[in-house]
Design a protein around this motif. Structure first.
Motif, mmCIF file in Angstrom:
data_model
loop_
_atom_site.group_PDB
_atom_site.id
_atom_site.type_symbol
_atom_site.label_atom_id
_atom_site.label_comp_id
_atom_site.label_asym_id
_atom_site.label_seq_id
_atom_site.Cartn_x
_atom_site.Cartn_y
_atom_site.Cartn_z
ATOM 1 N N THR A 188 -7.803 -4.131 1.785
ATOM 2 C CA THR A 188 -8.169 -4.088 0.687
ATOM 3 C C THR A 188 -7.316 -4.326 -0.633
ATOM 4 O OG1 THR A 188 -8.176 -1.645 0.133
ATOM 5 C CG2 THR A 188 -10.159 -2.923 1.063
ATOM 6 N N ASP A 189 -5.977 -3.891 -0.263
ATOM 7 C CA ASP A 189 -4.906 -4.408 -1.327
ATOM 8 C C ASP A 189 -4.717 -5.860 -1.439
ATOM 9 O OD1 ASP A 189 -4.570 -1.974 -2.044
ATOM 10 O OD2 ASP A 189 -2.725 -1.568 -0.899
ATOM 11 N N LEU A 190 -4.607 -6.600 -0.131
ATOM 12 C CA LEU A 190 -4.603 -8.025 -0.048
ATOM 13 C C LEU A 190 -5.888 -8.544 -0.742
ATOM 14 C CD1 LEU A 190 -3.069 -10.716 0.547
ATOM 15 C CD2 LEU A 190 -4.164 -10.273 3.013
ATOM 16 N N GLY A 191 -6.973 -8.111 -0.637
ATOM 17 C CA GLY A 191 -8.244 -8.371 -1.232
ATOM 18 C C GLY A 191 -8.211 -8.442 -2.874
ATOM 19 N N ARG A 192 -7.399 -7.402 -3.086
ATOM 20 C CA ARG A 192 -7.245 -7.504 -4.901
ATOM 21 C C ARG A 192 -6.226 -8.608 -5.115
ATOM 22 N NH1 ARG A 192 -9.114 -2.528 -7.112
ATOM 23 N NH2 ARG A 192 -9.072 -0.760 -5.525
ATOM 24 N N GLU A 193 -5.377 -8.699 -4.282
ATOM 25 C CA GLU A 193 -4.268 -9.947 -4.854
ATOM 26 C C GLU A 193 -5.286 -11.284 -4.672
ATOM 27 O OE1 GLU A 193 -0.208 -10.076 -3.273
ATOM 28 O OE2 GLU A 193 -0.540 -8.016 -2.489
ATOM 29 N N PHE A 194 -6.017 -11.342 -3.582
ATOM 30 C CA PHE A 194 -6.724 -12.368 -3.580
ATOM 31 C C PHE A 194 -7.981 -12.767 -4.641
ATOM 32 C CE2 PHE A 194 -6.618 -13.792 1.263
ATOM 33 C CZ PHE A 194 -5.523 -14.156 1.094
ATOM 34 N N GLY A 195 -8.147 -11.652 -5.570
ATOM 35 C CA GLY A 195 -8.981 -11.687 -6.541
ATOM 36 C C GLY A 195 -10.297 -10.902 -6.445
ATOM 37 N N ALA A 196 -10.202 -9.575 -5.729
ATOM 38 C CA ALA A 196 -11.087 -8.593 -5.658
ATOM 39 C C ALA A 196 -11.024 -8.066 -7.088
ATOM 40 C CB ALA A 196 -11.114 -7.630 -4.608
ATOM 41 N N SER A 197 -12.146 -7.633 -8.205
ATOM 42 C CA SER A 197 -12.241 -7.022 -9.179
ATOM 43 C C SER A 197 -12.162 -5.545 -8.845
ATOM 44 C CB SER A 197 -13.275 -7.315 -10.226
ATOM 45 O OG SER A 197 -13.922 -8.295 -9.708
ATOM 46 N N ASP A 198 -13.351 -4.959 -7.721
ATOM 47 C CA ASP A 198 -13.097 -3.717 -7.469
ATOM 48 C C ASP A 198 -13.362 -3.447 -5.955
ATOM 49 O OD1 ASP A 198 -14.609 -2.832 -10.221
ATOM 50 O OD2 ASP A 198 -15.319 -4.748 -9.502
ATOM 51 N N VAL A 199 -12.808 -2.434 -5.428
ATOM 52 C CA VAL A 199 -12.942 -2.235 -4.050
ATOM 53 C C VAL A 199 -13.783 -0.819 -3.804
ATOM 54 C CG1 VAL A 199 -11.671 -1.211 -2.078
ATOM 55 C CG2 VAL A 199 -10.716 -3.259 -3.397
ATOM 56 N N VAL A 200 -14.819 -1.084 -2.755
ATOM 57 C CA VAL A 200 -15.291 0.271 -2.724
ATOM 58 C C VAL A 200 -15.200 0.688 -1.172
ATOM 59 C CG1 VAL A 200 -17.860 0.828 -2.138
ATOM 60 C CG2 VAL A 200 -17.369 -0.224 -4.100
ATOM 61 N N ALA A 201 -14.936 1.916 -0.775
ATOM 62 C CA ALA A 201 -14.295 2.141 0.395
ATOM 63 C C ALA A 201 -15.457 2.908 1.132
ATOM 64 C CB ALA A 201 -13.028 3.100 0.388
ATOM 65 N N GLU A 202 -16.412 3.301 0.598
ATOM 66 C CA GLU A 202 -17.455 4.138 1.069
ATOM 67 C C GLU A 202 -18.594 3.229 1.826
ATOM 68 O OE1 GLU A 202 -16.816 4.180 -2.106
ATOM 69 O OE2 GLU A 202 -16.672 6.240 -2.618
ATOM 70 N N ARG A 203 -19.169 3.609 2.945
ATOM 71 C CA ARG A 203 -19.906 2.925 3.622
ATOM 72 C C ARG A 203 -21.245 3.538 3.650
ATOM 73 N NH1 ARG A 203 -17.531 1.721 9.681
ATOM 74 N NH2 ARG A 203 -16.056 0.381 9.201
ATOM 75 N N GLY A 204 -22.414 2.861 4.229
ATOM 76 C CA GLY A 204 -23.652 3.137 4.099
ATOM 77 C C GLY A 204 -24.475 3.546 2.682
ATOM 78 N N GLU A 205 -25.190 4.557 2.826
ATOM 79 C CA GLU A 205 -25.931 4.834 1.440
ATOM 80 C C GLU A 205 -24.781 5.113 0.579
ATOM 81 O OE1 GLU A 205 -29.046 4.804 0.366
ATOM 82 O OE2 GLU A 205 -29.253 3.622 2.051
ATOM 83 N N ASP A 206 -23.708 5.821 0.856
ATOM 84 C CA ASP A 206 -22.745 5.893 -0.148
ATOM 85 C C ASP A 206 -22.123 4.780 -0.900
ATOM 86 O OD1 ASP A 206 -23.219 8.879 0.123
ATOM 87 O OD2 ASP A 206 -21.472 8.920 1.252
ATOM 88 N N GLY A 207 -21.827 3.665 0.030
ATOM 89 C CA GLY A 207 -21.468 2.483 -0.514
ATOM 90 C C GLY A 207 -22.370 1.771 -1.063
#
Lengths: 348, 348
Positions: B209-228
C-alpha cells in the motif's frame, strides 16, 4: 374514494376508502386523470400470499393538482402533472447525479401505503416527484392519445429509454431488445430515438411485434432459446449485437442476452430480476460484457420527454391497447395476465 | 532451451526442451529478454491436478525478434518487442472494436502449448501480437527500470489500465481499488493517469500500500469485510465511490465492491472470477450499478503506453520487487505464493 388493492395472488379488489389528506408539508394531493396496470404488478398477482389486509396497488399516474402542502413551491392547483413511479426530493446527492430511485428521502409508490390505481393520491416530496405539463387548460382534459402518451412517461416509456440510455445506444450501435411487452416495445422506440443503426426485437406475439416494427424495429425474431440466439447471430454475421436491452427479468431472458451479445457489448436490463444468482465469470468476463441498467430514474427524463409527447414527435402511449374504468381493475389485471391486453389504462 | 512447466499444485519445474521453430507463416520466434510470474499463475499453483505431462507456463514477455515467418510484415530481426498476454490478428471485427481477447484467430499464451517463461518463444499472429519498442539498439539491453516497465505492459499495468478504462475513470470520479497485488497497484497508477479525483486503496500489506500511495492512492483502507466497507463509506460521506476497480476475483472482494459502490456507479473487475454465480438483483438492480471489465485487450493500449514508459512519465515496472534467473522459477512461484514477493521478474 375508490382505490385498488391486492389481497393475494389473483385477488384484486376495488375498495372504497377515505380520501387521502396532506400529511407532510412537502405532500401534494392529486386527482387521478389516468392510471394503469404495469407488467411488474403481475409478479405479486402470481405469488402474493393471501391476507385480510389488501396492499395498495399502482405506481403510474397523471393527475390534476388539488392541494399542496405548505413547503411545496413548484406546483399550482389545477395543473396537469405527470408523476414518476418513485417519489424523490430531486435535490440529494443521488438525485443530482441522475439516480433518483436511490434518493435519500425517496420511496416507491405501491409501497409506503400509497397506490396510484385510485381516484386521489397523496404524493410525498411533490416538488421532486411531479412535473407540470405546460400549456394545459387545467381541466385534465386532452385527447386520449395525448393522455396515453403522458401516462406512459410515468414508467413504461422512460423505463425503456433508461435501458437504451444505460446501454449507450446511439448511431452505429446494433441493438437486440428481448421481450415484446410494453417495456420492450418502449425500448425499441427509445433506441430508434437515440439513433440505433439496427434494432432486432425478440418476441413472438405478432400484434406486439407489429407495433415494435412501427416503433422502429428493423427485424423480429420469434424463436426462443438456442434457436433465437442462432437467429440473431445469423442476422449479425455471427458477431451478435453491441447492445442487448433485456425487458423481461426471467433467467432464460438473461441467458438469451448473454447468447446474443457481442464481445465488448453491453447488456442493459430493466426487467426486474426474478432469479437470485447468475454466472458472472465465463463468457461475461472473457468477452468484456458490461451489465448495466436497473430501476429507472424516470424523473431524470421527464423534462425532455413531455415536450416530445406534446409535439407528437413520439407516441409512446400506443402501448395502451385497452382502456377500462378504475372499477374494472380486477378485469384489467386478468386481461394482462392472459395476454389479452398489452397494457390497460384505467379511467377513474 | 530452458522452459517452465507446472506438473501439479506446487510443482513447478524448469525443463530443457527443443527450441521452438516457425510453424505458420504468421509466426515469429523471439529470444526472451525478461519474463515473469503472474498472480493468476498462482491459481493452478494451488489447484492443478498432478500429471506426467507438464503444462507450459507464463504469458508475459519482452524479447528480441530472432526469426519471422513469410507472412510477417511489421517486424525485423533484432527489434525489441513487447508481447500481449494473448495473441491476435489485430484485424478481425473484434480486434477492430478494441476487444482483442475475443479475436476470431487468437488465443491465450500459457495455452496452445506455448509458455512465455522460457528462453525462446514462438509467437503466433506475430504482426498482431508483438509491438516494437522504438529507438532500441537491437541488443535487448536497457536499464532494469526500463525493461521492468516494458515487461509490465505485457499484462499487469495494462490490465490495471483496462479496469480504469472500462470503469470510465476520469476527472471528478472517486475510485476504490480492491486488492493490493500488482494488478491493484497498477489500477491505482492508471486511475491517477486518467485523472481520478480520489483513489481509495483497500489492502493490508503495508509495503504494497506504500507503493500504492506513491502510485497515487489518496487513502488506504486496511480493514476487510463490513469494517472495510464502513471505512470507505465514512471517507465518502456515506455515499460510496463512483467506481470500484476489483483486482482480486474472489467472492468476498466482489461483495466488498457491491458494499462500497455508489448508486449509479460502476464496478470494473479484472480479477479472474474464482466463484461461479453471484446475485444480480437486489442492490445491483435497485441502484443501477454497472458491472464491467474482463480479460484485458492489452494490444489496444500498447501503442500509447510504450512511449510513456520510454519517457519515464510512468514507472509501472515498480511492481517487480524481486528478480531471479529463469532457472529459479520454482522459487519465484513459492515466493509469490508466500507473499514474500509482489511480482517476480525472470531473467533467462
Amino acid at each position: 374514494m375508490k382505490a385498488t388493492f391486492m389481497y393475494g395472488a389473483g385477488d384484486v379488489r376495488v375498495d372504497t376508502v377515505p380520501d387521502p389528506t396532506i400529511l407532510e408539508p412537502t405532500d401534494a394531493i392529486i386527482r387521478t386523470v389516468r392510471s394503469c396496470v404495469c407488467g411488474s404488478d403481475l409478479h405479486p398477482y402470481h405469488s402474493m400470499k393471501s391476507s385480510d389486509h389488501g396492499s395498495p396497488m399502482g405506481h403510474e399516474v397523471i393527475g390534476v393538482v388539488e392541494e399542496t402542502g405548505s413547503a411545496v413551491n413548484s406546483l399550482r392547483r389545477g395543473e396537469l402533472v405527470v408523476s414518476s413511479f418513485t417519489f424523490q426530493d430531486n435535490t440529494c446527492v443521488h438525485c443530482r447525479e441522475g439516480f433518483h430511485v436511490s434518493c435519500l428521502h425517496g420511496g416507491f409508490f405501491g409501497g409506503h401505503g400509497i397506490g396510484l390505481q385510485a381516484e386521489y393520491v397523496r404524493v410525498p416530496q411533490a416538488d421532486g416527484t411531479l412535473v407540470t405539463v405546460p400549456d394545459t387548460d387545467g381541466t385534465g382534459n386532452g385527447s386520449e392519445e395525448l393522455l396515453a402518451g403522458l401516462l406512459s412517461l410515468s414508467d413504461v416509456y422512460l423505463t425503456g429509454l433508461h435501458a437504451a440510455t444505460m446501454g449507450q445506444v446511439g448511431p452505429g450501435t446494433t441493438v437486440t431488445v428481448i421481450g415484446d411487452g410494453a417495456v420492450g416495445l418502449s425500448a425499441v422506440l427509445a433506441s430508434r430515438q437515440r439513433g440505433a443503426e439496427r434494432i432486432i426485437l425478440m418476441g413472438r406475439h405478432t400484434a406486439r411485434t407489429d407495433l415494435g416494427r412501427e416503433f422502429g424495429a428493423s427485424d423480429v425474431v420469434a424463436e426462443r432459446g438456442e434457436d433465437g440466439i442462432n437467429a440473431v447471430r445469423e442476422l449479425t454475421g455471427g458477431a451478435g449485437t453491441h447492445v442487448v436491452l433485456e425487458a423481461v427479468g426471467h433467467r432464460p431472458a438473461f441467458e438469451q442476452a448473454v447468447g446474443v451479445i457481442r464481445p465488448g457489448g453491453t447488456i442493459s436490463r430493466v426487467g426486474v430480476p426474478q432469479f437470485k444468482e447468475a454466472p458472472l465469470g465465463g463468457p461475461l468476463f472473457l468477452h468484456n460484457i458490461t451489465l448495466t441498467g436497473g430501476t429507472a430514474p424516470v424523473r431524470r427524463y421527464l423534462d425532455g420527454a413531455i415536450p416530445q409527447v406534446l409535439s407528437g414527435e413520439i407516441s409512446p402511449g400506443r402501448v395502451f391497447d385497452v382502456s377500462m374504468s378504475l372499477a374494472e381493475a380486477p378485469a384489467a389485471y386478468a386481461a394482462m395476465d392472459a395476454r389479452e391486453a398489452l397494457k390497460v389504462m384505467l379511467v377513474p
